[in-house]
Design an enzyme around this catalytic site. Structure first.
Site, short mmCIF file in Angstrom:
data_model
loop_
_atom_site.label_atom_id
_atom_site.label_comp_id
_atom_site.label_asym_id
_atom_site.label_seq_id
_atom_site.Cartn_x
_atom_site.Cartn_y
_atom_site.Cartn_z
N HIS B 215 -1.35 -4.44 -6.48
CA HIS B 215 0.06 -4.66 -6.23
C HIS B 215 0.45 -6.13 -6.21
O HIS B 215 1.46 -6.52 -6.76
CB HIS B 215 0.61 -3.95 -5.01
N TYR B 219 3.33 -9.57 -8.05
CA TYR B 219 4.05 -10.72 -7.50
C TYR B 219 3.59 -12.02 -8.14
O TYR B 219 4.35 -12.97 -8.24
CB TYR B 219 3.93 -10.74 -5.97
N HIS B 366 9.12 2.64 -13.85
CA HIS B 366 9.37 1.65 -12.79
C HIS B 366 8.76 0.30 -13.13
O HIS B 366 9.42 -0.72 -13.10
CB HIS B 366 8.81 2.18 -11.46
N PHE B 367 7.46 0.28 -13.47
CA PHE B 367 6.86 -1.05 -13.61
C PHE B 367 7.17 -1.70 -14.96
O PHE B 367 7.13 -2.91 -15.07
CB PHE B 367 5.36 -1.05 -13.28
N HIS B 368 7.54 -0.88 -15.96
CA HIS B 368 8.01 -1.52 -17.19
C HIS B 368 9.37 -2.19 -16.96
O HIS B 368 9.65 -3.22 -17.53
CB HIS B 368 8.08 -0.53 -18.34
N ARG B 429 1.56 10.75 -16.62
CA ARG B 429 1.48 9.55 -17.44
C ARG B 429 0.14 9.51 -18.18
O ARG B 429 -0.74 10.32 -17.94
CB ARG B 429 1.65 8.31 -16.56
N ARG B 430 0.01 8.54 -19.07
CA ARG B 430 -1.24 8.27 -19.81
C ARG B 430 -1.68 9.47 -20.65
O ARG B 430 -2.84 9.81 -20.72
CB ARG B 430 -2.36 7.89 -18.86
#
Lengths: 187, 540
Positions: B215, B219, B366-368, B429-430
Site C-alpha cells: 500500500h 504513496y 480503483h487503482f488504475h 480480476r486477472r
C-alpha cells in the site's frame, strides 16, 4: 501589502485551514466509528482465529478428506460447507445449501493461493495454502450463483469457476435426512 | 540550476519508453479479454503480458520518474550541484540492468507470477533478482537525496529547507522503508526457493511482507504528483501556495501514516486475526487526512491565481482560471480522478464494504484511476514543465499537449468506470478471458468492451505524449531560465524544527510499522508447519 494586512491575512488563512482540518478529522473519525459499529453490532468482522493445516496431507486425513467435503446439516440446524481449491477447480465444483439458514463455509487450498467469491453476495474469502479460511454466510433467495476463483493461481485461473445452488430449506432437510455430505451431484 | 541534465533526461526517457511498452501491453490485454477480441485466447501469453505490465508500471516507471524528478528538485530547489553524480549513474544503470534481467524470464513465460509474486507460485530466479536490482538502484537515489540535503543544511544552518526538497526527501524515506517489506519477502523467502535451496515457503507470511510494501508504494508513486500540486502548479498558473506549513504537514502525514496500513489488502486472508485488520483499517482512514488537506490547500492556491486574474464571486473565479494552460488542465483532471479513486479507496478500506468488491474488477478500476489517472497525468505535466529546462528547447505543441491530456482523462474514465460496475457485479480480476456465452456473464460484455475502447484511447494518448517529447528534443533552442518552484503566500522565514527535519517523523514511521506489523509477522514466522511446497511456474 502592509505588514498589518499581511498579518491579518495570515490569521484568516490559519482560521480557514483549522476549520477544514476539523471537518476532515470528523469525516475520518466517523468512518472509523461506522466500521466499528458494523463490525460489533452486525458482527461482520474477519475470522478471529488463525487455523493452520498441512496442504500436502489434506487428502489423507482430517477435516478436508474427500468424503468430508460438501454440505452437512449439523444437529443444531445450521449447515457447514467444506471445500478445497486446487489448480484449477473447486471440490465440490457445485455446492448445495439451504436458504434462510446460518451456514459456515470452511475452506482451504491444496496448492497455491486461490479465492472464493460468490457473485451477488458478500461471500468473499481467500484460500491460502497452510491456513483454513472460515466464513459465515446466509442466503435469502434460492437460485444458482456463480463462484469464480478471484485470485490469480497461474495459467488456468480464468477457467476456475464453481457454482452454488441455494435450494429451499425443506428440500435440503429431506435430502440431508440420510446423513452424509451433500453436493449438486445427482440433481 | 540544472547541471546534470543528461542524468535527469536519461531517467525520464527510460521511464517513458518502458511506460510506452507496458501501456501497449495493457491495451492488448483489454482487447483480447473483451468480446471483440476473442480470436486470441491464449492465457499463457496473457499472463506473461500482465506480469510485464504490472512489473513495469509498478516498479520501474514510477521509481524512475521519482528519481529523475528528485535529482531535478535537488539541483534546482537547493541551487546546488548534485553531490554523487557517479553514484546516481550507477543507480540508473542498475535499474536498466535489473529491468532487462527481469523482463527476459517474463517474455520466456518462466515468471508469470504477476508483479505481486503470489508464492507458493515460484518463477525463474532471474525475475526476482531483476526486481531486487531495481530496488537497490533506487536506494542509491534515497541515499543521495539525503546526502544532498545534508550538504545544503551545512551551508545554510537553520534556514528553511525549500518545500520541494523537503517533500522529495520525505518521499525517498517513505520508499526506502516501504520497499523493505517486499525485500524481506524476496530475500528471505522467495529467492532461496527460486534458486532451489529450499522447496517450501510460508505463503501467508509472504503475503503479509508484501502488504507492507503494497500500500505504501502507492504513496511513493503519489509523491511526485503531490510535489507537482504544491510546488509547480501554483507557479505555472500564476498563483501562490496557500500555506507552506500545511504542505509540510501533509507530506509528514504521508510519511508517518502511509506505512502501517497495508494489511487492509489481506482483509479476506486467513493468516491474520480480526484485531490487526481493524487497526490497519482505522489507519487507512487516517491516510485520507493528508489528501483532504491537500485538496483544500491546492484549491485555495488555485483560487488565488484566479482572483489575481480578476475572478470574482463565490464560484465565479473558477471561470477566470487559465483553462488553456496544460498545467491547469492536468491538475483539474488529476483532481477529478483522485476524487473518484479516493472515494473508491474509502470503500476498500472498510472491511464490511470491501467484502463485496474484494479482488474483483472494482479494485483494478480503483487503482488504475488513482495511479494511471491522478498520478500519471501529473507525471506528464511534470515532464512538460521540465522539458524546456532539460533540453534547452521550447515545447511548442501546446494544443497537442491539451489534446493528449484530454485523451488521457477520457480514456481513463472510459476504462475504469465500467470496471467498477462489473466489479460490483462480482467479476473477478486477472482473468485471461470470460465465457460471454454464459447467460450469467453475458450482461457484462458491454462493460468489458467499453473498457477495451478506453484502453485504446489511453494508448493513443500515450503515443501522443512520446511524440510531443520527441519533437521537443528537436525544437529551436531557447533559454528557459532557471527552474523555479511556487512561492507561498507567506513565504517562510523560519520554520519550526519539526517541519524542517525528517528524523522525528522517520522514527515515528518505523515505530508505527513495528507496532502494526511486528506481532503478526513474529507470530507467523514462529508458528510451525505453515510452510507449503513451492509450485514452480512453467515446470512440467
Amino acid at each position: 501589502m502592509s505588514v498589518e494586512q499581511s498579518h491579518a491575512s495570515a490569521e484568516v488563512a490559519a482560521r480557514v485551514e483549522r476549520r477544514w482540518t476539523i471537518v476532515a478529522v470528523i469525516i475520518i473519525v466517523m468512518m472509523a466509528l461506522l466500521a466499528a459499529f458494523a463490525g460489533i453490532h452486525r458482527a461482520t468482522m474477519p475470522q478471529p482465529r488463525v487455523e493452520t493445516i498441512d496442504p500436502s496431507r489434506i487428502h489423507l486425513s482430517g477435516e478436508f478428506v474427500e468424503s468430508n467435503l460438501g454440505s452437512v446439516l449439523e444437529a443444531n440446524g445450521t449447515v457447514t460447507v467444506r471445500a478445497i481449491g486446487q489448480q484449477y477447480s473447486f471440490t465440490p465444483a457445485c455446492i448445495v445449501v439451504p436458504a434462510d439458514t446460518p451456514i459456515t463455509l470452511r475452506a482451504t487450498s491444496a496448492d497455491v493461493v486461490h479465492g472464493i467469491l460468490i457473485q451477488g453476495t458478500n461471500v468473499n474469502t481467500m484460500l491460502v495454502p497452510g491456513y483454513v479460511s472460515e466464513q459465515l454466510m446466509r442466503f435469502t433467495k434460492t437460485g444458482d450463483y456463480l463462484m469464480p476463483c478471484q485470485e490469480f493461481c497461474s495459467f488456468g485461473h480464468e477457467g476456475m469457476w464453481g457454482k452454488v445452488k441455494v435450494i429451499d430449506k425443506a428440500d435440503f432437510a429431506s435430502r440431508a435426512k440420510g446423513g452424509g455430505r451433500l453436493s449438486c451431484v445427482g440433481q | 540550476m540544472l547541471v546534470n541534465r543528461k542524468l535527469i533526461l536519461a531517467h525520464f526517457w527510460f521511464a517513458f519508453a518502458v511506460f510506452g511498452v507496458a501501456l501497449t501491453l495493457g491495451a492488448w490485454q483489454m482487447f483480447i479479454r473483451s468480446p471483440i477480441g476473442t480470436w486470441l485466447s491464449n492465457p499463457e501469453l496473457y499472463y506473461r503480458s500482465l506480469t510485464a505490465h504490472g512489473t513495469v508500471m509498478g516498479y520501474v516507471f514510477p521509481t524512475l520518474v521519482a528519481m529523475g524528478f528528485g535529482y531535478a528538485i535537488s539541483e534546482s530547489a537547493l541551487e546546488q550541484r548534485l553531490v554523487g553524480v557517479r553514484w546516481a549513474w550507477a543507480g540508473f544503470w542498475l535499474i536498466v540492468a535489473g529491468s532487462i534481467m527481469a523482463v527476459i524470464p517474463i517474455a520466456l513465460g518462466r515468471a508469470s507470477v504477476l508483479y505481486t509474486f503470489y508464492p507458493p507460485l515460484i518463477g525463474n530466479v532471474f525475475y526476482y533478482l531483476g526486481v531486487v536490482l531495481v530496488v537497490v538502484g533506487s536506494w542509491i537515489w534515497v541515499a543521495l537525496m539525503s546526502i544532498n540535503l545534508r550538504v545544503w543544511r551545512k551551508a545554510h544552518p537553520g534556514a528553511p529547507v525549500p518545500l520541494a526538497m523537503f517533500a522529495n526527501v520525505a518521499g525517498s524515506y517513505l520508499w526506502a522503508w516501504t520497499a523493505v517489506g517486499a525485500a524481506l519477502e524476496l530475500l528471505l523467502q522467495i529467492i532461496p526457493v527460486a534458486a532451489g535451496l529450499k522447496n517450501t515457503i510460508d505463503a501467508g507470511l509472504a503475503r503479509i511482507f508484501f502488504s507492507w510494501t503494497l500500500h505504501a508504494i502507492v504513496y511513493f508513486w503519489l509523491m511526485p504528483t503531490y510535489i507537482a500540486y504544491y510546488t509547480i502548479v501554483p507557479r505555472a498558473i500564476g498563483g501562490r501556495v496557500y500555506s507552506d506549513s500545511m504542505a509540510r504537514i501533509s507530506f509528514i502525514l504521508f510519511l508517518v501514516v502511509a506505512m502501517p496500513i497495508g494489511m487492509h489488502h489481506t482483509f479476506a486472508d486467513p493468516q491474520v486475526g480480526a484485531g490487526f485488520k481493524f487497526i490497519h483499517s482505522a489507519f487507512t482512514a487516517l491516510v485520507a487526512l493528508p489528501t483532504l488537506l491537500t485538496v483544500f490547500t491546492i484549491c485555495a492556491s488555485v483560487e488565488i491565481a484566479a482572483r489575481l486574474r480578476g475572478g470574482r464571486g463565490l464560484f465565479g473565479w473558477v471561470r477566470a482560471l487559465p483553462w488553456d494552460n496544460p498545467m491547469m488542465l492536468a491538475l483539474a483532471f488529476s483532481f477529478v480522478m483522485l476524487g473518484f479513486g479516493g472515494a473508491g479507496g474509502l470503500i476498500n478500506m472498510s472491511y464490511q464494504l470491501d467484502a463485496s468488491i474484494h479482488n474483483t474488477q472494482w479494485i483494478t478500476g480503483h487503482f488504475h484511476l488513482i495511479f494511471g489517472g491522478a498520478i500519471v497525468i501529473m507525471y506528464f505535466a511534470i515532464a512538460y514543465d521540465l522539458w524546456p529546462h532539460l533540453t534547452g528547447r521550447e515545447l511548442i505543441d501546446i494544443r497537442l499537449i491539451r489534446t493528449q491530456l484530454w485523451l488521457w482523462f477520457v480514456g481513463m474514465v472510459v476504462t475504469t468506470f465500467p470496471w467498477h460496475w462489473v466489479g460490483i457485479l462480482g467479476m473477478p480480476r486477472r482473468m485471461a478471458y470470460f465465457d460471454f456465452g454464459d447467460p450469467a456473464i453475458a450482461p457484462q460484455a458491454l462493460s468489458v468492451t467499453l473498457s477495451a475502447i478506453g484502453g485504446f484511447i489511453l494508448l493513443t494518448s500515450g503515443i501522443l505524449f512520446l511524440v510531443i517529447l520527441a519533437r521537443g528534443m528537436r525544437a529551436p533552442q531557447t533559454e528557459a531560465g532557471p527552474y523555479r518552484f511556487s512561492l507561498a503566500v507567506h513565504q517562510p522565514v523560519t520554520v519550526p524544527v519539526a517541519l524542517n527535519t525528517h528524523a522525528l517523523w522517520v522514527a515515528l514511521m518505523i515505530a508505527l510499522t513495528i507496532t502494526n506489523y511486528g506481532y503478526p509477522i513474529l507470530n507467523l514466522a514462529l508458528s510451525e508447519g505453515t510452510s507449503v511446497p513451492a509450485v514452480y511456474v512453467g515446470a512440467q
